[in-house]
Scaffold this motif. Sequence first.
Motif, PDB file in Angstrom:
ATOM      1  N   GLU A   8      46.302  93.931  24.487  1.00  0.00           N
ATOM      2  CA  GLU A   8      46.165  94.208  26.768  1.00  0.00           C
ATOM      3  C   GLU A   8      47.725  93.778  26.609  1.00  0.00           C
ATOM      4  N   VAL A   9      49.008  92.982  26.317  1.00  0.00           N
ATOM      5  CA  VAL A   9      49.622  93.257  26.769  1.00  0.00           C
ATOM      6  C   VAL A   9      50.332  94.671  26.841  1.00  0.00           C
ATOM      7  N   LEU A  10      50.127  94.906  25.783  1.00  0.00           N
ATOM      8  CA  LEU A  10      51.323  96.687  25.563  1.00  0.00           C
ATOM      9  C   LEU A  10      50.127  97.237  26.944  1.00  0.00           C
ATOM     10  N   ASN A  11      49.128  97.536  26.619  1.00  0.00           N
ATOM     11  CA  ASN A  11      48.157  98.027  27.634  1.00  0.00           C
ATOM     12  C   ASN A  11      48.674  97.474  29.500  1.00  0.00           C
ATOM     13  N   ALA A  12      49.069  96.386  29.740  1.00  0.00           N
ATOM     14  CA  ALA A  12      49.110  96.139  31.004  1.00  0.00           C
ATOM     15  C   ALA A  12      51.141  96.541  31.585  1.00  0.00           C
ATOM     16  N   LEU A  13      51.387  96.591  30.457  1.00  0.00           N
ATOM     17  CA  LEU A  13      52.477  96.398  30.699  1.00  0.00           C
ATOM     18  C   LEU A  13      52.635  98.662  30.907  1.00  0.00           C
ATOM     19  N   TYR A  14      52.707  99.137  30.123  1.00  0.00           N
ATOM     20  CA  TYR A  14      51.427 100.732  31.306  1.00  0.00           C
ATOM     21  C   TYR A  14      51.404 101.169  32.293  1.00  0.00           C
ATOM     22  N   GLN A  15      51.027  99.847  32.679  1.00  0.00           N
ATOM     23  CA  GLN A  15      50.039 100.381  34.169  1.00  0.00           C
ATOM     24  C   GLN A  15      51.138  99.959  35.017  1.00  0.00           C
ATOM     25  N   ALA A  16      51.642  98.674  35.202  1.00  0.00           N
ATOM     26  CA  ALA A  16      52.025  97.821  36.219  1.00  0.00           C
ATOM     27  C   ALA A  16      53.770  97.365  35.694  1.00  0.00           C
ATOM     28  N   ASP A  17      54.477  97.012  36.393  1.00  0.00           N
ATOM     29  CA  ASP A  17      55.373  96.727  36.424  1.00  0.00           C
ATOM     30  C   ASP A  17      55.674  94.728  36.161  1.00  0.00           C
ATOM     31  N   TYR A  18      56.490  94.124  35.279  1.00  0.00           N
ATOM     32  CA  TYR A  18      56.573  92.419  35.636  1.00  0.00           C
ATOM     33  C   TYR A  18      57.755  92.313  34.941  1.00  0.00           C
ATOM     34  N   ASP A  19      57.667  91.189  35.923  1.00  0.00           N
ATOM     35  CA  ASP A  19      59.403  89.666  36.018  1.00  0.00           C
ATOM     36  C   ASP A  19      59.315  89.612  34.248  1.00  0.00           C
ATOM     37  N   MET A  51      54.335  84.446  26.329  1.00  0.00           N
ATOM     38  CA  MET A  51      53.263  85.225  25.285  1.00  0.00           C
ATOM     39  C   MET A  51      52.501  83.702  24.362  1.00  0.00           C
ATOM     40  N   ASP A  52      51.885  84.270  24.497  1.00  0.00           N
ATOM     41  CA  ASP A  52      50.958  82.678  22.964  1.00  0.00           C
ATOM     42  C   ASP A  52      51.119  83.944  22.209  1.00  0.00           C
ATOM     43  N   CYS A  53      51.716  82.794  21.003  1.00  0.00           N
ATOM     44  CA  CYS A  53      51.924  83.538  19.664  1.00  0.00           C
ATOM     45  C   CYS A  53      50.685  83.764  18.243  1.00  0.00           C
ATOM     46  N   HIS A  54      49.710  82.487  18.971  1.00  0.00           N
ATOM     47  CA  HIS A  54      48.527  83.072  18.251  1.00  0.00           C
ATOM     48  C   HIS A  54      47.221  83.265  19.007  1.00  0.00           C
ATOM     49  N   MET A  55      46.785  85.022  19.004  1.00  0.00           N
ATOM     50  CA  MET A  55      45.679  85.054  19.464  1.00  0.00           C
ATOM     51  C   MET A  55      45.223  86.132  18.351  1.00  0.00           C
ATOM     52  N   PRO A  56      44.234  86.756  19.059  1.00  0.00           N
ATOM     53  CA  PRO A  56      43.110  87.717  18.640  1.00  0.00           C
ATOM     54  C   PRO A  56      43.501  89.292  18.150  1.00  0.00           C
ATOM     55  N   GLU A  57      43.781  90.373  17.335  1.00  0.00           N
ATOM     56  CA  GLU A  57      43.310  91.763  17.357  1.00  0.00           C
ATOM     57  C   GLU A  57      45.259  92.241  17.605  1.00  0.00           C
ATOM     58  N   MET A  58      45.848  91.277  17.740  1.00  0.00           N
ATOM     59  CA  MET A  58      47.655  91.450  18.081  1.00  0.00           C
ATOM     60  C   MET A  58      48.199  90.060  18.257  1.00  0.00           C
ATOM     61  N   ASP A  59      48.898  89.233  17.468  1.00  0.00           N
ATOM     62  CA  ASP A  59      49.486  88.346  17.701  1.00  0.00           C
ATOM     63  C   ASP A  59      50.254  88.818  18.558  1.00  0.00           C
ATOM     64  N   GLY A  60      51.713  87.148  19.478  1.00  0.00           N
ATOM     65  CA  GLY A  60      52.572  87.511  19.982  1.00  0.00           C
ATOM     66  C   GLY A  60      53.811  87.745  19.359  1.00  0.00           C
ATOM     67  N   TYR A  61      53.741  87.522  18.002  1.00  0.00           N
ATOM     68  CA  TYR A  61      55.280  88.562  16.968  1.00  0.00           C
ATOM     69  C   TYR A  61      54.348  89.934  16.942  1.00  0.00           C
ATOM     70  N   GLU A  62      53.404  90.187  16.888  1.00  0.00           N
ATOM     71  CA  GLU A  62      53.421  91.497  16.372  1.00  0.00           C
ATOM     72  C   GLU A  62      53.019  92.270  18.511  1.00  0.00           C
ATOM     73  N   ALA A  63      53.086  91.733  19.102  1.00  0.00           N
ATOM     74  CA  ALA A  63      53.337  92.768  20.775  1.00  0.00           C
ATOM     75  C   ALA A  63      54.251  92.109  20.606  1.00  0.00           C
ATOM     76  N   THR A  64      55.375  91.482  20.490  1.00  0.00           N
ATOM     77  CA  THR A  64      56.786  91.364  20.884  1.00  0.00           C
ATOM     78  C   THR A  64      57.242  92.359  19.959  1.00  0.00           C
ATOM     79  N   SER A  65      57.613  92.178  19.038  1.00  0.00           N
ATOM     80  CA  SER A  65      57.537  93.290  18.200  1.00  0.00           C
ATOM     81  C   SER A  65      57.795  95.170  19.029  1.00  0.00           C
ATOM     82  N   ALA A  66      56.871  94.774  19.012  1.00  0.00           N
ATOM     83  CA  ALA A  66      55.967  96.528  19.097  1.00  0.00           C
ATOM     84  C   ALA A  66      56.411  96.772  21.336  1.00  0.00           C
TER      85      ALA A  66
END
Length: 570
Positions: free
Chosen positions: A477-488, A492-507
């Motif tokens: 959902e982080v990746l999806n949100a970054l395509y839809q709006a600009d954030y400063d 990032m929580d590190c342990h989350m379902p589906e895709m955790d914070g480490y994976e999301a940051t790397s992506a």
Amino acid sequence: MISDHYIDYGTLFQVLSTLSLFLILLWRDSREQSQNDEELESTRFSLEMAEDAVQVGIWNFDINNRIVIGTHFHDQLYGVKEKVEFWELNSIINAIHPDDREVFIARTQEALAGTTLSYAMEYRVVWPDSSIHWHSVMVRLKRDEFGHITHHRGITYDSTSVHDVKKEREQLEIREKAAMESLRLKSEFLANMSHEIRTPINGVMGMTNILLDSGLSLEQQEYAHAIKRSGQSLLVVINDILDFSKIEANKLDFEEIPFSLGQTMDDARVSVRYEAEKKNLLYKCEIDPSIPLSIMGDPGRLQQVLTNLLSNAMKFTAEGQVSVRVSKILEEADSVKIRIEVQDTGVGISEEARARLFQPFQQADNSTTRKYGGSGLGLSICRHLVERMNGEMGFESVVGEGSTFWFTASFQKTQPKTEAELAEESLPTVNDNGLSVATIGRRHILIAEDIPVNQIVAIRMIEKLGHVAHVVGNGQEVLNALYQADYDLILMDCHMPEMDGYEATSAIRRSTTLPNPNILILAMTANAMKGDKERCIEVGMNDYISKPIESKSLQRTLNKWLSTVPMIDR
């Protein structure tokens, strides 16, 4: 027990091989050459002397007659005291350990069928008393003029001690690996347990702070403060367990930064102020004015030791006072050694309790935990922290009159901070509306957190600091949100379902399609072991905030990073 002296068995084997060749030749000459009785006796005496010196048995196997003739020492290697005239081959084979017989026979037949001139092997022998001994054997083959093998000539020595040492070393390595694995699993368990507890504690303490800011009545505020104090007490126990696991795993972090000793002392006092006021205890603090104002070290760890000693003093003192005295022991050109004493007028410590006072999970007596609480880890951790500060810790106590705990610590001296530097480090003030008056502006911050309670806590903290909060529940959902709006910035929580914070940051960092793959990312996690922050930085995060999150710590970290990037035009 394994000897401290290392034995080079390879060199020993070479020496024995050289001596053995000499003995075999000597024994062959004594049996095959024509000698008079005096020469033969002299040769046999020399043989026995050499054999005793190198502790090897010499033997000759006659293939045609299938018999083995050996020296007296050779016979003794099979547990036989009397000299044997000759051995039948089957007697030798029967003496070999059943598990090694096939290998012995196969190796011998292999030598007979090949063109080798020598071979070596090891096997176990069972003595008549059922004891087991290792034999190391080196053999040379004798051929007739037609190239047919007629004899096996060799030496045998008892290598049991070598194998015992080897086995003991192997067992030691196994035990060491098991101990390291046990320590790893325990540290991992404690870290996971800490994470699982700190996550809901973040929600409890965060929601309590929100509740306290919601216009409660005096009675309701009292209840909310009680909840907050209980949460803080629980957090102290959790941190003790976590620190103890870090110490065991040698993963305890220490900073080396300039700090003010006076400020650290005051911070420690503030942390126990409520307990002192509740008991109406007098608090005194005296600092030697000759101690440098600014020193280098870890103020957090120093404050941890001070807070623990002050908390214990307050805990075990029903009336009277708690006093702190800071004195200088030694000052050199670039360093200073200080002594800090925490004295109370409390219950004191009995003689039988003193020996176990600094042991982990130990307290003065079995009733201490029930009456006063605590994990029994605090003093053990403090002593380790003091040792890391090149100091030592001790105490004096009189039952019924009080105790004095003291410790020493050494620090490097540094130049005091200028007024400008102090002003730069100070937190920006917050007005009555909760808006930051710093120059970083009103920013849009994306919060990645899957726990609903912690989402609410994070949103309220961000909004109270004057920023706009948006929340999602996992890395995808982080990746999806970054395509839809600009954030400063992203929290990032590190342990989350589906895709955790480490994976999301790397992506995010690898992305070639996101509008801003270099967006600021701050880890917001309950992981607090050494290496967790490094892992966050390694995957591409900019900084790290541990749970439970304190508002001032969050504000300081946000201001630090948001001041480095311009406002996004929206």
